[in-house]
Design a protein around this motif. Structure first.
Motif, PDB file in Angstrom:
ATOM      1  N   THR A   7       0.842  -1.190   0.000  1.00  0.00           N
ATOM      2  CA  THR A   7       0.000   0.000   0.000  1.00  0.00           C
ATOM      3  C   THR A   7       0.877   1.240   0.000  1.00  0.00           C
ATOM      4  O   THR A   7       1.812   1.344   0.789  1.00  0.00           O
ATOM      5  N   LEU A   9       0.577   5.429   0.212  1.00  0.00           N
ATOM      6  CA  LEU A   9      -0.289   6.572   0.499  1.00  0.00           C
ATOM      7  C   LEU A   9       0.073   7.701  -0.447  1.00  0.00           C
ATOM      8  O   LEU A   9       1.235   8.094  -0.550  1.00  0.00           O
ATOM      9  N   THR A  18      -5.571  11.582  -7.706  1.00  0.00           N
ATOM     10  CA  THR A  18      -5.699  10.206  -7.223  1.00  0.00           C
ATOM     11  C   THR A  18      -6.090   9.276  -8.366  1.00  0.00           C
ATOM     12  O   THR A  18      -5.534   8.177  -8.512  1.00  0.00           O
ATOM     13  N   ARG A  22      -3.708   6.162  -9.601  1.00  0.00           N
ATOM     14  CA  ARG A  22      -4.222   4.798  -9.489  1.00  0.00           C
ATOM     15  C   ARG A  22      -4.170   4.082 -10.837  1.00  0.00           C
ATOM     16  O   ARG A  22      -3.790   2.911 -10.921  1.00  0.00           O
ATOM     17  N   ASN A  31      -1.715  -1.060  -3.995  1.00  0.00           N
ATOM     18  CA  ASN A  31      -2.919  -0.419  -3.471  1.00  0.00           C
ATOM     19  C   ASN A  31      -2.612   1.042  -3.167  1.00  0.00           C
ATOM     20  O   ASN A  31      -1.690   1.341  -2.405  1.00  0.00           O
ATOM     21  N   LYS A  33      -3.881   4.594  -1.653  1.00  0.00           N
ATOM     22  CA  LYS A  33      -4.818   5.366  -0.840  1.00  0.00           C
ATOM     23  C   LYS A  33      -4.438   6.836  -0.931  1.00  0.00           C
ATOM     24  O   LYS A  33      -3.294   7.163  -1.269  1.00  0.00           O
ATOM     25  N   ASP A  34      -5.396   7.704  -0.618  1.00  0.00           N
ATOM     26  CA  ASP A  34      -5.051   9.122  -0.535  1.00  0.00           C
ATOM     27  C   ASP A  34      -5.420   9.658   0.846  1.00  0.00           C
ATOM     28  O   ASP A  34      -5.854   8.899   1.725  1.00  0.00           O
ATOM     29  N   HIS A  36      -7.819  11.271   1.958  1.00  0.00           N
ATOM     30  CA  HIS A  36      -9.210  11.130   2.386  1.00  0.00           C
ATOM     31  C   HIS A  36      -9.414   9.829   3.172  1.00  0.00           C
ATOM     32  O   HIS A  36     -10.390   9.694   3.903  1.00  0.00           O
ATOM     33  N   GLU A  37      -8.505   8.876   3.016  1.00  0.00           N
ATOM     34  CA  GLU A  37      -8.697   7.531   3.560  1.00  0.00           C
ATOM     35  C   GLU A  37      -7.885   7.250   4.821  1.00  0.00           C
ATOM     36  O   GLU A  37      -7.917   6.137   5.332  1.00  0.00           O
ATOM     37  N   VAL A  38      -7.156   8.219   5.305  1.00  0.00           N
ATOM     38  CA  VAL A  38      -6.353   8.028   6.518  1.00  0.00           C
ATOM     39  C   VAL A  38      -6.588   9.188   7.474  1.00  0.00           C
ATOM     40  O   VAL A  38      -7.062  10.253   7.077  1.00  0.00           O
TER      41      VAL A  38
END
Length: 211
Positions: A7, A9, A18, A22, A31, A33-34, A36-38
């Motif tokens: 993963t 970030l 994003t 991706r 994978n 993530k940005d 917004h997801e952490v």
């Protein structure tokens, strides 16, 4: 080490960025993530004097806060008639938390005030203001071992007098690409990934990751 299934970030809350990252990284099985997801990411102040400085600042702060490998970019528009502005201030050219619409409007006001003209034009091209380039610096930082990779990409073009196209984000509707006879906002995602500053930088980064 970043391998398939890892993963990363992405240090952005920009949905357009994003999506681009991706799509570019999906074949590696990574994978993405940005922000917004952490949770737990402190406010990141972009105090660097260059795109590379700011990219690394963002990557390290986010990585230290989460323990994840972080990919950060700092990108912007450099307009020749404005001596390289907005440059590292591209995202906040019209002020902190400025919208794309506000930034684009300020850019056009500044150029109209100068009466800037393109260095070259043709009958097939729309009216242009000035030659310009998009620059993207990427920084990938792994907090576990302190490994850092940085790459850069650029794309040359001109600033339109009026926005064209509904896709893209940022200054894309004002950035004219003579080789495509379209604005950046009139390209498909696939076309943009091939030609764009971010696409170039990503390909260089992926080559290093694959190697």
């Amino acid at each position: 080490m970043i391998v398939e299934g890892s993963t990363i970030l992405l240090a952005t809350r920009n949905k357009g960025k994003t999506k681009e990252f991706r799509e570019a990284l999906q074949h590696l099985g990574i994978n993405v993530k940005d922000l917004h997801e952490v949770e737990g990411i402190p406010v990141i102040e972009e105090t660097g004097k260059t795109f590379a400085d700011n990219a690394f600042i963002k990557a390290k702060i986010a990585a230290d806060a989460t323990g994840l490998p972080v990919l950060a970019d700092d990108s912007g528009l450099c307009v020749d008639a404005l001596d390289g502005a907005p440059g590292v201030y591209s995202a906040r050219y019209a002020g902190e938390a400025a919208t794309d619409k506000a930034n684009n409007a300020k850019l056009l006001r500044e150029l109209r005030a100068l009466g800037a003209e393109a260095q070259e034009s043709s009958r097939s091209s729309p009216e242009l203001h000035s030659s310009a380039r998009f620059v993207c610096s990427l920084a990938l930082y792994e907090p576990q071992d302190g490994n850092k990779v940085q790459v850069e990409g650029t794309v040359e073009g001109f600033i339109l007098r009026h926005a064209r196209g509904a896709d893209g984000f940022g200054y894309d509707p004002l950035f004219w690409l003579p080789s495509y006879n379209r604005s950046m906002a009139e390209l498909t995602v696939e076309e943009k990934n091939i030609i764009s500053h971010r696409g170039q930088a990503l390909r260089r980064l992926i080559e290093m990751m694959e190697g």
